[in-house]
Design a protein around this motif. Sequence first.
Motif, PDB file in Angstrom:
ATOM      1  N   MET A  60       0.848  -1.193   0.000  1.00  0.00           N
ATOM      2  CA  MET A  60       0.000   0.000   0.000  1.00  0.00           C
ATOM      3  C   MET A  60       0.880   1.238   0.000  1.00  0.00           C
ATOM      4  N   ASP A  61       0.562   2.167  -0.874  1.00  0.00           N
ATOM      5  CA  ASP A  61       1.300   3.421  -0.992  1.00  0.00           C
ATOM      6  C   ASP A  61       0.323   4.572  -0.790  1.00  0.00           C
ATOM      7  N   ILE A  62       0.594   5.428   0.190  1.00  0.00           N
ATOM      8  CA  ILE A  62      -0.280   6.561   0.493  1.00  0.00           C
ATOM      9  C   ILE A  62       0.452   7.841   0.114  1.00  0.00           C
ATOM     10  N   ARG A  63      -0.161   8.649  -0.735  1.00  0.00           N
ATOM     11  CA  ARG A  63       0.345   9.958  -1.133  1.00  0.00           C
ATOM     12  C   ARG A  63      -0.782  10.951  -0.929  1.00  0.00           C
ATOM     13  N   TRP A  64      -0.745  11.633   0.203  1.00  0.00           N
ATOM     14  CA  TRP A  64      -1.784  12.562   0.629  1.00  0.00           C
ATOM     15  C   TRP A  64      -3.124  11.843   0.621  1.00  0.00           C
ATOM     16  N   ARG A  65      -3.980  12.061  -0.353  1.00  0.00           N
ATOM     17  CA  ARG A  65      -5.288  11.401  -0.364  1.00  0.00           C
ATOM     18  C   ARG A  65      -5.396  10.310  -1.422  1.00  0.00           C
ATOM     19  N   THR A  66      -4.287   9.978  -2.047  1.00  0.00           N
ATOM     20  CA  THR A  66      -4.252   8.938  -3.071  1.00  0.00           C
ATOM     21  C   THR A  66      -3.610   7.672  -2.499  1.00  0.00           C
ATOM     22  N   VAL A  67      -4.312   6.549  -2.649  1.00  0.00           N
ATOM     23  CA  VAL A  67      -3.820   5.271  -2.142  1.00  0.00           C
ATOM     24  C   VAL A  67      -3.717   4.294  -3.308  1.00  0.00           C
ATOM     25  N   THR A  68      -2.568   3.629  -3.412  1.00  0.00           N
ATOM     26  CA  THR A  68      -2.371   2.594  -4.418  1.00  0.00           C
ATOM     27  C   THR A  68      -2.187   1.259  -3.718  1.00  0.00           C
ATOM     28  N   PHE A  69      -2.952   0.277  -4.165  1.00  0.00           N
ATOM     29  CA  PHE A  69      -2.860  -1.087  -3.658  1.00  0.00           C
ATOM     30  C   PHE A  69      -2.236  -1.961  -4.736  1.00  0.00           C
ATOM     31  N   SER A  70      -1.282  -2.797  -4.354  1.00  0.00           N
ATOM     32  CA  SER A  70      -0.678  -3.763  -5.270  1.00  0.00           C
ATOM     33  C   SER A  70      -0.737  -5.131  -4.614  1.00  0.00           C
ATOM     34  N   CYS A  71      -1.284  -6.088  -5.347  1.00  0.00           N
ATOM     35  CA  CYS A  71      -1.443  -7.446  -4.823  1.00  0.00           C
ATOM     36  C   CYS A  71      -0.664  -8.427  -5.684  1.00  0.00           C
ATOM     37  N   VAL A  72       0.214  -9.176  -5.041  1.00  0.00           N
ATOM     38  CA  VAL A  72       0.966 -10.249  -5.685  1.00  0.00           C
ATOM     39  C   VAL A  72       1.309 -11.260  -4.598  1.00  0.00           C
ATOM     40  N   THR A  73       1.316 -12.524  -4.954  1.00  0.00           N
ATOM     41  CA  THR A  73       1.676 -13.564  -4.001  1.00  0.00           C
ATOM     42  C   THR A  73       3.179 -13.790  -4.113  1.00  0.00           C
ATOM     43  N   HIS A  74       3.926 -13.107  -3.262  1.00  0.00           N
ATOM     44  CA  HIS A  74       5.390 -13.164  -3.341  1.00  0.00           C
ATOM     45  C   HIS A  74       5.901 -14.594  -3.199  1.00  0.00           C
ATOM     46  N   SER A  75       5.303 -15.378  -2.311  1.00  0.00           N
ATOM     47  CA  SER A  75       5.775 -16.747  -2.083  1.00  0.00           C
ATOM     48  C   SER A  75       5.606 -17.641  -3.308  1.00  0.00           C
ATOM     49  N   ALA A  76       4.654 -17.289  -4.190  1.00  0.00           N
ATOM     50  CA  ALA A  76       4.422 -18.073  -5.408  1.00  0.00           C
ATOM     51  C   ALA A  76       5.153 -17.474  -6.610  1.00  0.00           C
ATOM     52  N   GLY A  77       5.574 -16.225  -6.488  1.00  0.00           N
ATOM     53  CA  GLY A  77       6.296 -15.583  -7.584  1.00  0.00           C
ATOM     54  C   GLY A  77       5.403 -14.975  -8.649  1.00  0.00           C
ATOM     55  N   GLY A  78       4.171 -14.626  -8.294  1.00  0.00           N
ATOM     56  CA  GLY A  78       3.285 -14.007  -9.274  1.00  0.00           C
ATOM     57  C   GLY A  78       1.885 -13.819  -8.732  1.00  0.00           C
ATOM     58  N   THR A  80      -1.915 -14.730  -8.081  1.00  0.00           N
ATOM     59  CA  THR A  80      -2.682 -15.954  -7.844  1.00  0.00           C
ATOM     60  C   THR A  80      -4.126 -15.598  -7.507  1.00  0.00           C
ATOM     61  N   ALA A  81      -4.937 -16.623  -7.319  1.00  0.00           N
ATOM     62  CA  ALA A  81      -6.336 -16.417  -6.924  1.00  0.00           C
ATOM     63  C   ALA A  81      -6.427 -15.661  -5.604  1.00  0.00           C
ATOM     64  N   ARG A  82      -5.450 -15.823  -4.724  1.00  0.00           N
ATOM     65  CA  ARG A  82      -5.448 -15.100  -3.437  1.00  0.00           C
ATOM     66  C   ARG A  82      -5.451 -13.593  -3.668  1.00  0.00           C
ATOM     67  N   ASP A  83      -4.739 -13.139  -4.685  1.00  0.00           N
ATOM     68  CA  ASP A  83      -4.673 -11.707  -4.979  1.00  0.00           C
ATOM     69  C   ASP A  83      -6.021 -11.180  -5.443  1.00  0.00           C
ATOM     70  N   PHE A  84      -6.723 -11.963  -6.226  1.00  0.00           N
ATOM     71  CA  PHE A  84      -8.045 -11.537  -6.689  1.00  0.00           C
ATOM     72  C   PHE A  84      -9.080 -11.555  -5.560  1.00  0.00           C
ATOM     73  N   ARG A  85      -8.959 -12.505  -4.638  1.00  0.00           N
ATOM     74  CA  ARG A  85      -9.849 -12.481  -3.467  1.00  0.00           C
ATOM     75  C   ARG A  85      -9.619 -11.209  -2.659  1.00  0.00           C
ATOM     76  N   LEU A  86      -8.361 -10.856  -2.449  1.00  0.00           N
ATOM     77  CA  LEU A  86      -8.042  -9.640  -1.702  1.00  0.00           C
ATOM     78  C   LEU A  86      -8.500  -8.400  -2.462  1.00  0.00           C
ATOM     79  N   ALA A  87      -8.268  -8.355  -3.761  1.00  0.00           N
ATOM     80  CA  ALA A  87      -8.684  -7.201  -4.570  1.00  0.00           C
ATOM     81  C   ALA A  87     -10.195  -7.003  -4.506  1.00  0.00           C
ATOM     82  N   THR A  88     -10.942  -8.088  -4.547  1.00  0.00           N
ATOM     83  CA  THR A  88     -12.404  -8.004  -4.453  1.00  0.00           C
ATOM     84  C   THR A  88     -12.825  -7.416  -3.116  1.00  0.00           C
ATOM     85  N   ARG A  89     -12.179  -7.832  -2.053  1.00  0.00           N
ATOM     86  CA  ARG A  89     -12.491  -7.285  -0.724  1.00  0.00           C
ATOM     87  C   ARG A  89     -12.096  -5.811  -0.626  1.00  0.00           C
ATOM     88  N   ILE A  90     -10.960  -5.441  -1.225  1.00  0.00           N
ATOM     89  CA  ILE A  90     -10.549  -4.034  -1.238  1.00  0.00           C
ATOM     90  C   ILE A  90     -11.593  -3.202  -1.973  1.00  0.00           C
TER      91      ILE A  90
END
Length: 101
Positions: A60-78, A80-90
Amino acid sequence: MVAEVMGASEIGQRLSELDGWVLANGAITRTVEMRGFPDAITLVDRVAVVAEELDHHPDMDIRWRTVTFSCVTHSAGGVTARDFRLATRIDEIIKGFTGGN
């Protein structure tokens, strides 16, 4: 069990189902602009609770009122479905703030 990394076509198809997410630098990413800094911090706090619940944490990157979320499964190297589950919740959390924007 290690999550399976998705291929480019599957990632592209899944991204089409999400609001504002793109593939960038090997992660799925979304940037949202909040009304002000306090809302941006509250958003990050709420995402942190969900990330703990899912045991999967976005960058997560916060710049004043702008927030950027980046999802990747580091342990898998790319991405995965876990990232899309998290993105949906976000997305659900963001909609609670913005009324769907």
